[in-house]
Structure formats: structure tokens, C-alpha cells
Motif scaffolding. Sequence first.
Motif, PDB file in Angstrom:
ATOM      1  N   UNK A 191       0.813  -1.218   0.000  1.00  0.00           N
ATOM      2  CA  UNK A 191       0.000   0.000   0.000  1.00  0.00           C
ATOM      3  C   UNK A 191       0.845   1.266   0.000  1.00  0.00           C
ATOM      4  N   UNK A 192       2.116   1.163   0.326  1.00  0.00           N
ATOM      5  CA  UNK A 192       2.953   2.362   0.442  1.00  0.00           C
ATOM      6  C   UNK A 192       3.027   3.126  -0.875  1.00  0.00           C
ATOM      7  N   UNK A 193       3.029   4.435  -0.759  1.00  0.00           N
ATOM      8  CA  UNK A 193       3.109   5.320  -1.919  1.00  0.00           C
ATOM      9  C   UNK A 193       4.519   5.331  -2.492  1.00  0.00           C
ATOM     10  N   UNK A 194       4.628   5.327  -3.801  1.00  0.00           N
ATOM     11  CA  UNK A 194       5.945   5.496  -4.427  1.00  0.00           C
ATOM     12  C   UNK A 194       6.543   6.830  -3.981  1.00  0.00           C
ATOM     13  N   UNK A 195       7.855   6.839  -3.784  1.00  0.00           N
ATOM     14  CA  UNK A 195       8.476   8.021  -3.221  1.00  0.00           C
ATOM     15  C   UNK A 195       8.298   9.247  -4.110  1.00  0.00           C
ATOM     16  N   UNK A 196       8.431   9.115  -5.430  1.00  0.00           N
ATOM     17  CA  UNK A 196       8.299  10.295  -6.291  1.00  0.00           C
ATOM     18  C   UNK A 196       6.910  10.905  -6.165  1.00  0.00           C
ATOM     19  N   UNK A 197       5.897  10.066  -5.919  1.00  0.00           N
ATOM     20  CA  UNK A 197       4.530  10.559  -5.763  1.00  0.00           C
ATOM     21  C   UNK A 197       4.361  11.230  -4.400  1.00  0.00           C
ATOM     22  N   UNK A 198       4.856  10.572  -3.354  1.00  0.00           N
ATOM     23  CA  UNK A 198       4.753  11.141  -2.009  1.00  0.00           C
ATOM     24  C   UNK A 198       5.516  12.460  -1.915  1.00  0.00           C
ATOM     25  N   UNK A 199       6.672  12.525  -2.523  1.00  0.00           N
ATOM     26  CA  UNK A 199       7.507  13.728  -2.493  1.00  0.00           C
ATOM     27  C   UNK A 199       6.791  14.891  -3.185  1.00  0.00           C
ATOM     28  N   UNK A 200       6.183  14.612  -4.328  1.00  0.00           N
ATOM     29  CA  UNK A 200       5.458  15.658  -5.064  1.00  0.00           C
ATOM     30  C   UNK A 200       4.242  16.127  -4.279  1.00  0.00           C
ATOM     31  N   UNK A 238      -1.123  13.053   9.472  1.00  0.00           N
ATOM     32  CA  UNK A 238      -1.099  11.924   8.540  1.00  0.00           C
ATOM     33  C   UNK A 238      -1.898  10.783   9.173  1.00  0.00           C
ATOM     34  N   UNK A 239      -3.129  10.614   8.703  1.00  0.00           N
ATOM     35  CA  UNK A 239      -4.007   9.576   9.229  1.00  0.00           C
ATOM     36  C   UNK A 239      -3.758   8.258   8.509  1.00  0.00           C
ATOM     37  N   UNK A 240      -3.908   7.149   9.229  1.00  0.00           N
ATOM     38  CA  UNK A 240      -3.668   5.819   8.633  1.00  0.00           C
ATOM     39  C   UNK A 240      -2.266   5.797   8.029  1.00  0.00           C
ATOM     40  N   UNK A 241      -1.271   6.156   8.826  1.00  0.00           N
ATOM     41  CA  UNK A 241       0.065   6.442   8.293  1.00  0.00           C
ATOM     42  C   UNK A 241       0.816   5.218   7.802  1.00  0.00           C
ATOM     43  N   UNK A 242       0.362   4.018   8.183  1.00  0.00           N
ATOM     44  CA  UNK A 242       1.038   2.821   7.722  1.00  0.00           C
ATOM     45  C   UNK A 242       2.498   2.793   8.143  1.00  0.00           C
ATOM     46  N   UNK A 245      -4.781  11.311   4.376  1.00  0.00           N
ATOM     47  CA  UNK A 245      -5.182   9.973   4.820  1.00  0.00           C
ATOM     48  C   UNK A 245      -4.988   8.974   3.692  1.00  0.00           C
ATOM     49  N   UNK A 246      -4.582   7.779   4.081  1.00  0.00           N
ATOM     50  CA  UNK A 246      -4.421   6.660   3.142  1.00  0.00           C
ATOM     51  C   UNK A 246      -5.078   5.442   3.784  1.00  0.00           C
ATOM     52  N   UNK A 248      -6.056  15.988   1.702  1.00  0.00           N
ATOM     53  CA  UNK A 248      -5.995  15.078   0.564  1.00  0.00           C
ATOM     54  C   UNK A 248      -6.167  13.657   1.057  1.00  0.00           C
ATOM     55  N   UNK A 249      -6.747  12.826   0.208  1.00  0.00           N
ATOM     56  CA  UNK A 249      -7.075  11.460   0.600  1.00  0.00           C
ATOM     57  C   UNK A 249      -6.704  10.527  -0.544  1.00  0.00           C
ATOM     58  N   UNK A 250      -5.789   9.602  -0.271  1.00  0.00           N
ATOM     59  CA  UNK A 250      -5.323   8.669  -1.298  1.00  0.00           C
ATOM     60  C   UNK A 250      -6.308   7.512  -1.443  1.00  0.00           C
ATOM     61  N   UNK A 251      -6.569   7.126  -2.698  1.00  0.00           N
ATOM     62  CA  UNK A 251      -7.501   6.048  -2.996  1.00  0.00           C
ATOM     63  C   UNK A 251      -6.895   5.105  -4.030  1.00  0.00           C
ATOM     64  N   UNK A 252      -7.512   3.944  -4.191  1.00  0.00           N
ATOM     65  CA  UNK A 252      -7.102   3.050  -5.261  1.00  0.00           C
ATOM     66  C   UNK A 252      -7.461   3.660  -6.610  1.00  0.00           C
TER      67      UNK A 252
END
Length: 387
Positions: free
Chosen positions: A80-89, A103-107, A164-165, A199-203
Amino acid sequence: MRHVDTSLLQALKAAPELQNQAAEALRKDGDRAPLTLRKAGIAPDLAAAALTLADLREHARTKFGERAENLYFTRAGLEQATRWVVAERRAARFARHADEVTDLCCGLGTEALAFAEAGMRVEAVDMSAETAEYAKANADATGLTVEIKVGDALKTPLLESAFADPARRSGAGRNFNPADYSPPLNDLLTHMSKTKFAALKLGPGISHEWIPEGAEAEWVSVDRDVVEACLWLGEAAEVKRRASLYKSGKWHELTGAGNEHAEVGEIADYLYEPDGAVIRAGLVAELAEQLAAHTANETIAYLYSNELRETPFARAWKVEEVWPLHPKKLRTLLAEREIGRLTIKQRGTGIDPAALRKQLKLKGANEATLVLTRLGEAHAAILCQEA
């Protein structure tokens, strides 16, 4: 709160030489790596944990590059972790508008690390005590300051911005219904409305029906792979729809309303296949305008033009021949052209490319792409070469 045994994680943190030893054993000895570590006198449970970490770090390289060498992962957390280039942006966008973020549901904490690296004060929360320990380990490993707590995302007070993720997997596998996320999407949306920038990350398969009024919905692809969707809420919403593509080390964005329709016309000299993020964001019409292109069927996202224009938002093919979509005729036509290597694409025909390939019995030294689609209401096979 129940006690969580993280003794193996703590043992690994205290033994960087063991981490290196496990990684080396895995590279050199493969399946025999456990025996290698046991012969070195390492306890079986610790050896297994070290080898699992080494394996996960190797797989994590696709998301984190060299950073993966120092981070701590679980299998579910890495997935489930976000790719770094996406998280960084994303963190950079947050940092332009806020100084602090919840950072909710920080994993595993990788998104929190990106926020911290962007200069923000970060409070990270996860329901799982075990997962929170991994997030703490990653903060320690990178030397970044992140306040990590165990708690309920829906009961956590929010700072001036929030991210949140939510978990999208359960014991039964991946959840495609946002009502089954943990926490459920609607509950998170209600809670996150309490802060001004969120912002809220989704599939990436999220249906447009779930996008709340006034939100910006962004789909993100990395090297042609659609990796996520993100809802930008409150003051964070800038446009209705956005497709963000990372290719060859650069970001490209296409924005629009997401509900426009491209003009319908005839097949032309060039066929464009829009990036998946463009299609999911509903921005095919906006791309068609950029390319002076049109569709041949309003329900299918292939575009056609007599002019070839360079674009990061689509791949282009030169149309060579157009045939009726009859497998037996295709087999003969391809054999006549000695095409033995064939990429088969399809949209709107319901044909299984793998099953068709068996019927074609390809032979020959030539290579091509065959696009199965509809031109108007007629099924067609388009022979083409990448432009």
C-alpha cells in the motif's frame, strides 16, 4: 491497548550488520540463505525476520530506489505504500499551503517522511500498534522528526492540513468498495472536512460516483502504470480533474472538467492510446483537443489524427492496414506478412488477446501491433507500428 510483540523488529534495528549479512546471503545463496544464516549461529526466528526484511527491501526498490536499503517494511505495508516520487510531489504541494499536517492511517510512515522532508511538522496516526512501531523505525532510520501515535483516525484532532491513506485490504483481499475501506471513505471525508487543506489517497479504480462535490480528483501514473487516485479537499481543490504522469524523471499534468466528449470521426493515419491516468480522469476529450484528434467510437478511448504530435499523455502508432475482425482472415493476413511477433491490444470488442494469439499461430521474422477495436459500430483489427 493490546501488547504488540515487536521484539524482532527491535532486534533488527539494533543489528545493522545482521541486516547486511542477510541481504548478502539472499543475493549469493538464494533459497539456501536461511541455512547460511543458521550456520553463522543466528537464531532461526531472527534469521527469518532478517531475510524477510532483505527480500522486502529488494522489492521496495521499484517504489523507493536506494532509500529502500534503510527502511523497514511489512509485506502488506509495502504493497500500500506510496511510491516516493509521488509522495515527495504531494508533500511539496502541501508544504506550499501549510506548515503542519496530520497523517491519518500512516502505515509504515513513508508518506509522513515525505512531509517531514518537505519541512512540515508531522503528526502521524495508525490504528495498529505494530504498524506504528514500523513507522517509528523508519523515522529513526532516516533521522526525520515525525510524531507517531496509535489511535483511531476518525477521533484524531487535525492540524491545519491533513492526509489519509485508508487501508484497502482485508483478510478477504483487496476492497474495491470505498464503504469497506478502513476507515470507510464517507466517514473519513466527514472528518477531514474539519481542516482547510486535505488530501485522501484512494485506489486508482475508484468510481467517479464517490467523488464529492467540490473536490479535485487526481489520477497518477508512473511510467505508464496507474498507481493511485487522490482526492484534494477544501482549499486544496484547484481543478475538477487532473491526470499527473511521471515519465523519464519529469512530471506532466493534464486538467479539465472530466465530463467532456471528444468528436467522433473516421480512422486516420495515426492512432493514439491515452495514458491510463488520462482515461480514468475522464480527460480524453481534453487530450484530443491538444492533438487535433478524434475518436472513432464515443465509448472507446483510442484517438485518431492525420497529424503526428509528440505528447507525454499518449503513445502513438502509425496505422498501416485496417481489416475486419475475423480470426481466420487475420491468421492468413498476418502469415502473408510474415509477422511472428505481435502485440495485441483491445478495447470494446470483448476478445481475449491471449486466446486470439493461440488461434493466429504466428510465424515469421517481422513484428507489429494489432489493435482490436470498434470503428463506429463495426469491429476492426488495425495493423500498426509504433510511431
